[in-house]
Design an enzyme around this catalytic site. Sequence first.
Site, PDB file in Angstrom:
ATOM      1  N   ASP A   1       0.839  -1.205   0.000  1.00 23.17           N
ATOM      2  CA  ASP A   1       0.000   0.000   0.000  1.00 23.17           C
ATOM      3  C   ASP A   1       0.870   1.249   0.000  1.00 23.17           C
ATOM      4  O   ASP A   1       2.038   1.205   0.414  1.00 23.17           O
ATOM      5  CB  ASP A   1      -0.886   0.035   1.253  1.00 23.17           C
ATOM      6  CG  ASP A   1      -1.879  -1.111   1.282  1.00 23.17           C
ATOM      7  OD1 ASP A   1      -2.168  -1.676   0.210  1.00 23.17           O
ATOM      8  OD2 ASP A   1      -2.352  -1.432   2.392  1.00 23.17           O
TER       9      ASP A   1
HETATM   10  N1  URA Z   1      -1.300  -5.828   4.021  1.00 22.74           N
HETATM   11  C1  URA Z   1      -1.776  -4.558   4.008  1.00 22.74           C
HETATM   12  O1  URA Z   1      -2.798  -4.283   4.598  1.00 22.74           O
HETATM   13  N2  URA Z   1      -1.070  -3.637   3.341  1.00 22.74           N
HETATM   14  C2  URA Z   1       0.094  -3.886   2.705  1.00 22.74           C
HETATM   15  O2  URA Z   1       0.712  -2.973   2.125  1.00 22.74           O
HETATM   16  C3  URA Z   1       0.571  -5.199   2.725  1.00 22.74           C
HETATM   17  C4  URA Z   1      -0.136  -6.152   3.390  1.00 22.74           C
END
Ligand code: URA
Length: 237
Positions: A107
């Site tokens: 993310d």
């Molecule tokens: N899980 C999440 O919620 N975000 C990420 O970036 C990776 C795994």
Amino acid sequence: MNKTTIRLDKYIASVTDYSRNEVKRLLKNDHVRVNGIPASNPAAHINQQEDTVAVYEQVIDAPQARYFMLNKPRETVCATEDSEHTTVLDLIDEPNLHKLHIAGRLDKDTTGLVLITDDGQWSHQVTSPRSECFKRYRVYLAQDITDDAITALKQGVQLHNEKKLTLPAHIDKIDNTTILISIQEGKYHQVKRMLAAVGNHVEHLHREAVGKIELDKELELGQYRELHHHEAALFLP
Ligand code: URA
């Protein structure tokens, strides 16, 4: 012909910028040597592993696949192009960037280990559910983690809009509001949703490892390096 051999004209065209017609001219005009011996037959077969091909006295080699790890900072996106945000590829200073792609996204606000390569088979090995590759995250939480929550995360939790429970996770409690979680799935916002499912909230997420590839502690946020051979080899067939 067996699989390790290839037509000479095809080989030269595949590892250089010469077109097949230009290659034919090079061969005809005696500009090509195989193992030091002039070669003019485009249909001759060479062994890519064993034979040395030179054009204008320069040895030509198949380009090597490239593998990098990056310590992703916040506010960068795991995309190859984005008109609004800095992408992880903007942080990579290498030729032929357009040939690289990301093996397993994070993310925008997640930091840590991102793997980048031009080897599609390799990234498939990293991301395919069949590989059962565990990704380890350090999770900073808004509230204290409870024993019940740890038990639930270990066993599998029900995420909103998903049919099945999450697969069992490994959890290490570091302190009341910090845990390490290792999961093999990669659903959208998975770790954040898993912690929400047990009544907590992720303040920050940092990926420390993908399988046995550990984020290099020497890398500051935004820095990258090539993978060592033994690291890349972990996902080679
Ligand atoms: N899980 C999440 O919620 N975000 C990420 O970036 C990776 C795994």
